[in-house]
Motif scaffolding. Structure first.
Motif, short mmCIF file in Angstrom:
data_model
loop_
_atom_site.label_atom_id
_atom_site.label_comp_id
_atom_site.label_asym_id
_atom_site.label_seq_id
_atom_site.Cartn_x
_atom_site.Cartn_y
_atom_site.Cartn_z
N SER A 35 0.95 -1.12 -0.12
CA SER A 35 -0.58 0.28 0.14
C SER A 35 1.28 1.33 -0.07
CB SER A 35 -0.83 -0.13 1.59
OG SER A 35 0.09 0.27 2.31
N LEU A 36 1.85 1.06 0.62
CA LEU A 36 3.30 2.16 0.49
C LEU A 36 3.65 2.76 -1.28
CD1 LEU A 36 4.99 1.99 4.13
CD2 LEU A 36 2.83 3.76 3.20
N MET A 37 3.51 1.32 -1.48
CA MET A 37 4.28 1.86 -2.62
C MET A 37 3.00 1.97 -3.35
SD MET A 37 7.36 1.64 -2.21
CE MET A 37 7.96 2.21 -4.47
N GLY A 38 2.08 2.16 -3.58
CA GLY A 38 0.85 2.14 -4.44
C GLY A 38 0.65 3.59 -5.11
N TRP A 39 0.51 4.99 -6.62
CA TRP A 39 0.43 4.73 -6.40
C TRP A 39 2.43 5.82 -7.30
CZ3 TRP A 39 -3.79 6.31 -9.02
CH2 TRP A 39 -4.72 5.60 -8.75
N HIS A 40 3.32 5.28 -6.92
CA HIS A 40 4.75 5.46 -7.24
C HIS A 40 5.06 5.24 -8.22
CE1 HIS A 40 4.82 5.77 -3.02
NE2 HIS A 40 6.41 6.33 -2.92
N SER A 41 6.27 5.00 -9.33
CA SER A 41 6.40 5.01 -10.45
C SER A 41 6.09 3.41 -10.94
CB SER A 41 8.32 4.75 -10.65
OG SER A 41 8.94 5.98 -10.45
N THR A 42 5.25 3.68 -12.23
CA THR A 42 5.17 2.70 -13.00
C THR A 42 5.96 2.13 -14.15
OG1 THR A 42 3.39 3.45 -14.14
CG2 THR A 42 2.97 2.44 -12.49
N ALA A 43 5.45 1.11 -15.00
CA ALA A 43 6.76 0.37 -16.35
C ALA A 43 5.69 2.26 -17.61
CB ALA A 43 5.89 0.53 -17.30
N HIS A 44 5.59 2.88 -17.36
CA HIS A 44 4.56 4.33 -18.16
C HIS A 44 5.52 5.71 -17.29
CE1 HIS A 44 1.49 2.37 -20.78
NE2 HIS A 44 2.49 1.85 -20.70
N SER B 109 7.00 7.46 -14.05
CA SER B 109 7.26 8.13 -13.19
C SER B 109 7.27 8.54 -11.68
CB SER B 109 9.11 9.15 -12.96
OG SER B 109 8.67 9.87 -13.72
N TYR B 110 7.39 8.12 -10.60
CA TYR B 110 6.88 8.88 -9.25
C TYR B 110 6.98 10.37 -9.28
CZ TYR B 110 5.57 9.67 -4.45
OH TYR B 110 5.34 10.08 -3.54
N LEU B 111 7.74 11.23 -10.14
CA LEU B 111 7.24 12.59 -10.00
C LEU B 111 6.05 12.78 -11.35
CD1 LEU B 111 8.04 15.68 -9.63
CD2 LEU B 111 9.60 15.41 -10.98
N ARG B 112 5.97 12.65 -12.16
CA ARG B 112 5.31 12.47 -13.18
C ARG B 112 3.24 11.71 -12.51
NH1 ARG B 112 5.74 13.60 -18.95
NH2 ARG B 112 3.63 14.45 -20.00
N THR B 113 3.64 11.04 -12.19
CA THR B 113 2.16 10.59 -11.23
C THR B 113 2.04 11.55 -10.62
OG1 THR B 113 3.18 7.69 -11.40
CG2 THR B 113 1.51 8.82 -9.60
N VAL B 114 3.09 12.15 -8.98
CA VAL B 114 2.06 13.31 -8.77
C VAL B 114 1.83 13.73 -9.50
CG1 VAL B 114 3.09 14.18 -6.92
CG2 VAL B 114 3.10 12.13 -6.41
N LYS B 115 2.57 14.86 -10.04
CA LYS B 115 2.46 15.58 -11.06
C LYS B 115 1.27 15.76 -11.74
CE LYS B 115 4.23 19.43 -11.27
NZ LYS B 115 4.14 19.55 -9.79
N THR B 116 1.08 14.19 -12.70
CA THR B 116 -0.14 14.13 -13.24
C THR B 116 -1.71 14.23 -12.61
OG1 THR B 116 1.09 12.75 -15.05
CG2 THR B 116 -1.71 12.70 -14.36
N LEU B 117 -1.21 14.02 -11.29
CA LEU B 117 -2.68 14.15 -10.38
C LEU B 117 -2.63 14.76 -9.44
CD1 LEU B 117 -2.01 10.94 -8.31
CD2 LEU B 117 -3.87 10.70 -9.32
N GLU B 118 -1.67 15.85 -9.39
CA GLU B 118 -2.45 17.34 -9.04
C GLU B 118 -2.32 18.50 -10.17
OE1 GLU B 118 1.73 19.26 -8.19
OE2 GLU B 118 1.85 18.11 -5.79
N GLN B 119 -2.33 18.14 -11.57
CA GLN B 119 -2.70 18.78 -12.78
C GLN B 119 -3.74 18.55 -12.52
OE1 GLN B 119 -1.37 20.94 -13.51
NE2 GLN B 119 -2.30 21.61 -16.12
#
Length: 518
Positions: free
Chosen positions: A137-146, A148-158
């Motif tokens: 659960s702590l690793m949820g919404w982290h880097s995937t094959a598509h 990065s963690y930063l890109r995931t967070v920024k996408t959700l922020e946007q």
């Protein structure tokens, strides 16, 4: 019907922990859910991309004055307001070729809630990976094959979803949840599926989450209500299944590694053990984007796994804590939510009810047995409430109370006397409990978050779904003899005790056993 209805008693600073009301009824009486099969289709990528909503990842907006400032509610701010589309909400079901179930209900809300539920959790852990579900659960919404963690967070922020995105591990499921404007569904579904299909589990990202294990433990110790719930499960199911904590410990850190997490996901994250649920979404859209998220990838194959039955042991667990009060829970083994007696158990909880010395508003249970026979009769009792937590193969029924530490013995004996009185229930009292229970069920069904979780857990653990109306019929069919017989059966099981805070005056285990037999 709300198999996981949470009855939270808010008492001016004293909060009884979230209780699960097993309202699933007898699932064998429910009609089988008809799933519409969704085939995997190879599509033109360019055409698929054309269906995505407008979205600029790198968009930086300068603050501008609000053009609608001063507008009153009697004036439309739209030049061409669309005509309302009034359609009765309808629950729809589909299933992908790989076995993943999809369910949704469109209430025409502007905000969509999405939940991806995996049949895993702490009960499937073993001595070699204790705490791994918490690590997952702590690793949820982290880097995937598509992404990065930063890109995931920024996408959700946007998308405005970064504060409404979570991954939580329970005893029987892991839940990935997100809340977003409904037009962004095509963007978040692939993002959500990516977390269970191809997480990268980068070593430095895993190591960065180690500190959160200790933070979670400290938060638990600072929340006496949650701590008592955790201790009660540990005492009731000693060293097995439901007694295993969904929180990792410091001893888990040496094997908090990408290999441990990946191994657990390979054992439990097959699509056949997943359910995708959407509220305020179009079912066709949800099924289409779920299919597209899986179509070009090999999902984790379904593996046979050990599924030991929960063994209720009963027991006594006490821990001195920082709270100035005594937090005490007395519990017995109850019925699983697939039992024919689930409605009767829910009514027993309603009859006991609860109350607070500080709060007496509408819905606070002023006329319930615990309120009139415990809270109002003992000035040292801060709050007291019944709970009924049901799982797939067992359950816990009992009472949780908070009192001044010197009077813990008096509260414990009063609670025992009140629970023992469940051997007699009048016709009028049962009729009132039925009305209260059904009212709570139907009100809870209006909560999108609770509705989503209920649909997901029912489909995940049973493959069926029962509505509040279905459960209302089961409640109406319960008689006085049904509830009194179940009360006797529950109280005949072994007692479980959990005490936290200042516990010096809590009676000995054998004394409490005798109190229930008196």
């Amino acid at each position: 019907m709300l198999s996981t209805l949470k009855l939270a008693w808010q008492h001016l600073g004293q909060r009884v922990p979230r209780q699960h009301l097993a309202a699933a009824g007898h699932f064998s009486t429910l009609p089988a859910v008809t799933f519409k099969e969704v085939k995997f289709v190879k599509e033109d990528v360019e055409k698929v991309m054309m269906e995505l909503p407008d979205y600029n990842y790198y968009e930086m907006k300068e603050p501008v004055p609000n053009p609608y400032q001063g507008s009153t509610l009697d004036r439309s701010v739209l030049l061409d307001p669309p005509a309302p589309r009034l359609v009765a909400p309808k629950l729809e079901f589909s299933k992908l070729e790989n076995g993943m179930k999809i369910a949704s209900i469109d209430k025409q809300g502007l905000t969509a809630r999405l939940g991806l539920y995996v049949h895993g959790g702490s009960r499937f852990e073993n001595s070699g990976n204790f705490g791994v579900s918490h690590m997952v659960s702590l690793m949820g919404w982290h880097s995937t094959a598509h992404l990065s963690y930063l890109r995931t967070v920024k996408t959700l922020e946007q998308l405005g979803a970064h504060q409404r995105t979570s991954c939580k591990a329970g005893r029987e499921e892991l839940a990935y949840q997100v809340e977003v404007q409904r037009e962004f569904l095509p963007l978040v579904v692939p993002l959500m599926v990516g977390n269970v299909l191809f997480p990268r589990l980068l070593p430095w990202e895993v190591k960065a989450e180690h500190n959160k294990v200790q933070e979670a433990r400290e938060a638990l110790q600072g929340a006496p209500d949650d701590m008592v719930s955790e201790m009660l499960h540990k005492a009731a199911y000693c060293n097995n299944t439901l007694g295993l904590s969904p929180l990792a410990s410091e001893r888990s850190l040496p094997y908090f590694t990408p290999e441990t997490i990946r191994s657990y996901m390979l054992d439990h994250y097959a699509p056949e053990r997943m359910v995708l649920v959407g509220v305020n979404v179009a079912h066709a859209e949800l099924a289409k984007w779920a299919m597209r998220s899986f179509a070009d990838y090999n999902a984790i194959p379904l593996k046979k796994r050990d599924e030991p039955k929960a063994a209720y042991t009963g027991g006594d667990l006490r821990l001195e804590g920082s709270s100035p009060y005594c937090h005490l829970a007395l519990g017995f083994e109850s019925v699983p939510f697939s039992s024919t007696e689930t409605a009767a158990a829910a009514l027993l909880q309603t009859i006991l009810g609860g109350g607070s010395a500080m709060y007496g508003g509408i819905g606070s249970g002023l006329t319930s047995r615990l309120s009139t026979q415990v809270v109002k009769q003992h000035a040292a009792v801060e709050s007291c409430a019944a709970f009924n937590t049901s799982y797939s193969d067992s359950g816990l029924f009992g009472v949780y109370g908070v009192c001044q530490p010197d009077k813990a013995g008096d509260m414990a004996k009063a609670v025992a006397k009140t629970m023992a009185s469940l051997s007699t229930v009048s016709k009028d009292e049962l009729a009132k409990a039925k009305a209260m229970l059904k009212g709570k069920l139907f009100r809870q069904a209006e909560d999108d978050s609770e509705l989503m979780q209920d649909i997901g857990q029912q489909l995940l653990l049973t493959g069926k779904y029962g509505s509040p109306a279905d459960f209302g019929k089961l409640v109406d069919a319960v008689s006085e003899a049904d509830v009194t017989a179940l009360a006797k059966n529950i109280l005949s099981t072994k007692l479980s005790i959990a005490a936290y805070g200042d516990t010096h005056a809590v009676p000995h285990y054998t004394a409490m056993e005798q109190a229930f037999k008196a």
